[in-house]
Write an enzyme that holds these catalytic residues in place. Structure first.
Site, PDB file in Angstrom:
ATOM      1  N   ASP A  68       0.820  -1.206   0.000  1.00  0.00           N
ATOM      2  CA  ASP A  68       0.000   0.000   0.000  1.00  0.00           C
ATOM      3  C   ASP A  68       0.858   1.262   0.000  1.00  0.00           C
ATOM      4  O   ASP A  68       0.560   2.231  -0.705  1.00  0.00           O
ATOM      5  CB  ASP A  68      -0.923   0.010   1.228  1.00  0.00           C
ATOM      6  CG  ASP A  68      -2.057  -1.002   1.108  1.00  0.00           C
ATOM      7  OD1 ASP A  68      -2.269  -1.519  -0.001  1.00  0.00           O
ATOM      8  OD2 ASP A  68      -2.721  -1.268   2.124  1.00  0.00           O
ATOM      9  N   GLY A  69       1.933   1.252   0.785  1.00  0.00           N
ATOM     10  CA  GLY A  69       2.789   2.431   0.849  1.00  0.00           C
ATOM     11  C   GLY A  69       3.430   2.753  -0.483  1.00  0.00           C
ATOM     12  O   GLY A  69       3.499   3.920  -0.883  1.00  0.00           O
ATOM     13  N   ASP A 143      -4.089  11.074   3.770  1.00  0.00           N
ATOM     14  CA  ASP A 143      -4.396  12.036   4.822  1.00  0.00           C
ATOM     15  C   ASP A 143      -3.329  13.111   4.964  1.00  0.00           C
ATOM     16  O   ASP A 143      -2.186  12.952   4.542  1.00  0.00           O
ATOM     17  CB  ASP A 143      -4.572  11.328   6.173  1.00  0.00           C
ATOM     18  CG  ASP A 143      -3.450  10.332   6.469  1.00  0.00           C
ATOM     19  OD1 ASP A 143      -2.277  10.658   6.236  1.00  0.00           O
ATOM     20  OD2 ASP A 143      -3.746   9.208   6.919  1.00  0.00           O
ATOM     21  N   ARG A 153       3.869  16.137  24.783  1.00  0.00           N
ATOM     22  CA  ARG A 153       2.904  17.122  25.276  1.00  0.00           C
ATOM     23  C   ARG A 153       1.843  17.345  24.213  1.00  0.00           C
ATOM     24  O   ARG A 153       2.115  17.244  23.020  1.00  0.00           O
ATOM     25  CB  ARG A 153       3.597  18.452  25.609  1.00  0.00           C
ATOM     26  CG  ARG A 153       4.508  18.389  26.833  1.00  0.00           C
ATOM     27  CD  ARG A 153       4.911  19.804  27.253  1.00  0.00           C
ATOM     28  NE  ARG A 153       5.684  19.807  28.479  1.00  0.00           N
ATOM     29  CZ  ARG A 153       7.007  19.872  28.534  1.00  0.00           C
ATOM     30  NH1 ARG A 153       7.693  19.928  27.408  1.00  0.00           N
ATOM     31  NH2 ARG A 153       7.641  19.890  29.676  1.00  0.00           N
ATOM     32  N   ASP A 172      -3.074  15.097  20.789  1.00  0.00           N
ATOM     33  CA  ASP A 172      -1.811  14.704  20.177  1.00  0.00           C
ATOM     34  C   ASP A 172      -1.723  15.170  18.734  1.00  0.00           C
ATOM     35  O   ASP A 172      -0.635  15.217  18.158  1.00  0.00           O
ATOM     36  CB  ASP A 172      -1.648  13.182  20.216  1.00  0.00           C
ATOM     37  CG  ASP A 172      -1.299  12.670  21.603  1.00  0.00           C
ATOM     38  OD1 ASP A 172      -1.117  13.492  22.521  1.00  0.00           O
ATOM     39  OD2 ASP A 172      -1.214  11.438  21.770  1.00  0.00           O
ATOM     40  N   THR A 183      -9.073   3.750   6.063  1.00  0.00           N
ATOM     41  CA  THR A 183      -8.570   2.469   6.563  1.00  0.00           C
ATOM     42  C   THR A 183      -7.099   2.559   6.956  1.00  0.00           C
ATOM     43  O   THR A 183      -6.462   1.526   7.187  1.00  0.00           O
ATOM     44  CB  THR A 183      -8.757   1.361   5.503  1.00  0.00           C
ATOM     45  OG1 THR A 183      -8.173   1.784   4.268  1.00  0.00           O
ATOM     46  CG2 THR A 183     -10.225   1.060   5.289  1.00  0.00           C
ATOM     47  N   ALA A 184      -6.573   3.781   7.046  1.00  0.00           N
ATOM     48  CA  ALA A 184      -5.166   3.971   7.407  1.00  0.00           C
ATOM     49  C   ALA A 184      -5.072   4.529   8.833  1.00  0.00           C
ATOM     50  O   ALA A 184      -5.679   3.991   9.751  1.00  0.00           O
ATOM     51  CB  ALA A 184      -4.496   4.886   6.382  1.00  0.00           C
ATOM     52  N   LEU A 187      -8.302   5.127  10.893  1.00  0.00           N
ATOM     53  CA  LEU A 187      -8.909   3.942  11.501  1.00  0.00           C
ATOM     54  C   LEU A 187      -8.270   3.633  12.850  1.00  0.00           C
ATOM     55  O   LEU A 187      -8.964   3.333  13.834  1.00  0.00           O
ATOM     56  CB  LEU A 187      -8.774   2.744  10.565  1.00  0.00           C
ATOM     57  CG  LEU A 187      -9.315   1.406  11.078  1.00  0.00           C
ATOM     58  CD1 LEU A 187     -10.826   1.448  11.230  1.00  0.00           C
ATOM     59  CD2 LEU A 187      -8.914   0.275  10.136  1.00  0.00           C
ATOM     60  N   SER A 188      -6.951   3.727  12.925  1.00  0.00           N
ATOM     61  CA  SER A 188      -6.239   3.461  14.177  1.00  0.00           C
ATOM     62  C   SER A 188      -6.614   4.464  15.261  1.00  0.00           C
ATOM     63  O   SER A 188      -6.560   4.149  16.453  1.00  0.00           O
ATOM     64  CB  SER A 188      -4.722   3.508  13.944  1.00  0.00           C
ATOM     65  OG  SER A 188      -4.325   2.555  12.981  1.00  0.00           O
TER      66      SER A 188
END
Length: 283
Positions: A68-69, A143, A153, A172, A183-184, A187-188
């Site tokens: 994918d990358g 993205d 921080r 963050d 889905t990348a 998703l996480s």
């Protein structure tokens, strides 16, 4: 299709075993196929991995060997050529790729016989302004991510949509993604899975300092502006990243303006595996 060009991730095919196998197959079927190792020489160019300038203009299909990358990198570097990409998975997940080495020859036969579809994916433009001056811009298939770097921080930022204030965040970071990017990283971070050829933009905060954290989905033509706020006088360790590849450091007062790009990624689809089946198999 009668004219092919191969882009290979040589870390996954170091001896070009897969590359040469595909070259031999296509040449035996009386179609043109080129692999040029010089295409990986991107020094003194604007490209990251593949030099699009040496891809012949009459190429009908670019075969991308990797995962994918690798396919995302090719979509970014080769976008100006407007040539459809066939992803061949020789990596791990292979969510975006259409085929792998077990089925690639059936896929190539389909292409030679013009039995395929083009799956058009939207991309994002991300422009960074400092004191109203454009200091950086790039495109993303998955993205655009605003995040911290270095010390652990939270960072502070405001989000505006079409000029209207949405909310302020201490988090963050934040992910602004396309449906392909759902889905990348999104998703996480708890974002939803979206039909990849949909046309919309998603915002997903990363570990926001709040009791509620939700992704928000906007229409494809909306303009997202992220305003970087005072980082409590701490060091300016914040960064905007495009598809996890190109990046630009950002500081207090910078504005990141994200919109739908005029560019698209054109991915070849021959597989009959449905979106739902792919989710079941890959997720």
């Amino acid at each position: 299709m009668k004219s092919f060009y191969i882009v290979t991730n040589t870390t996954k095919d170091p001896d070009l075993v897969y590359t040469n196998s595909i070259l031999d197959y296509l040449n035996k079927n009386n179609v043109s196929c080129i692999y040029n190792p010089d295409s990986a020489d991107v020094e003194h160019t604007d490209y990251c991995y593949t030099n699009a300038d040496i891809v012949p203009d009459d190429t009908e299909c670019i075969i991308v060997l990797g995962g994918d990358g690798t396919l995302i990198q090719a979509a970014r570097d080769l976008n100006s050529k407007n040539i459809p990409l066939l992803g061949v998975n020789i990596g791990t997940l292979g969510y975006l790729t259409d085929t792998d080495m077990n089925t690639v020859y059936d896929t190539l036969e389909s292409l030679i016989n013009d039995c395929y579809e083009i799956d058009t994916r939207m991309m994002l433009d991300g422009k960074i302004y400092r004191d109203d001056e454009l200091i950086y811009e790039d495109v993303a298939l998955n993205d655009v991510v605003l995040s911290r770097r270095g010390i652990l921080r939270v960072i502070d930022f405001d989000i505006y949509v079409n000029g209207e204030y949405l909310n302020s965040f201490a988090a963050d970071g934040v992910i602004v993604s396309t449906p392909t990017g759902s889905t990348a990283y999104s998703l996480s971070a708890g974002g939803p899975i979206v039909q990849p050829n949909a046309h919309l933009i998603m915002i997903t905060p990363i570990c926001a300092h709040t009791l509620t954290q939700r992704s928000i989905i906007f229409e494809q033509n909306d303009e997202i502006v992220i305003q970087m706020n005072d980082n409590k006088k701490l060091s300016e360790e914040r960064v905007a990243t495009y598809d996890g590849e190109s990046y630009c450091n950002v500081i207090t007062g910078d504005r990141v303006v994200i919109t739908r790009s005029d560019k698209t990624a054109r991915l070849i689809k021959t597989s009959r595996i449905s979106f739902l089946e792919r989710i079941r198999n890959k997720m």
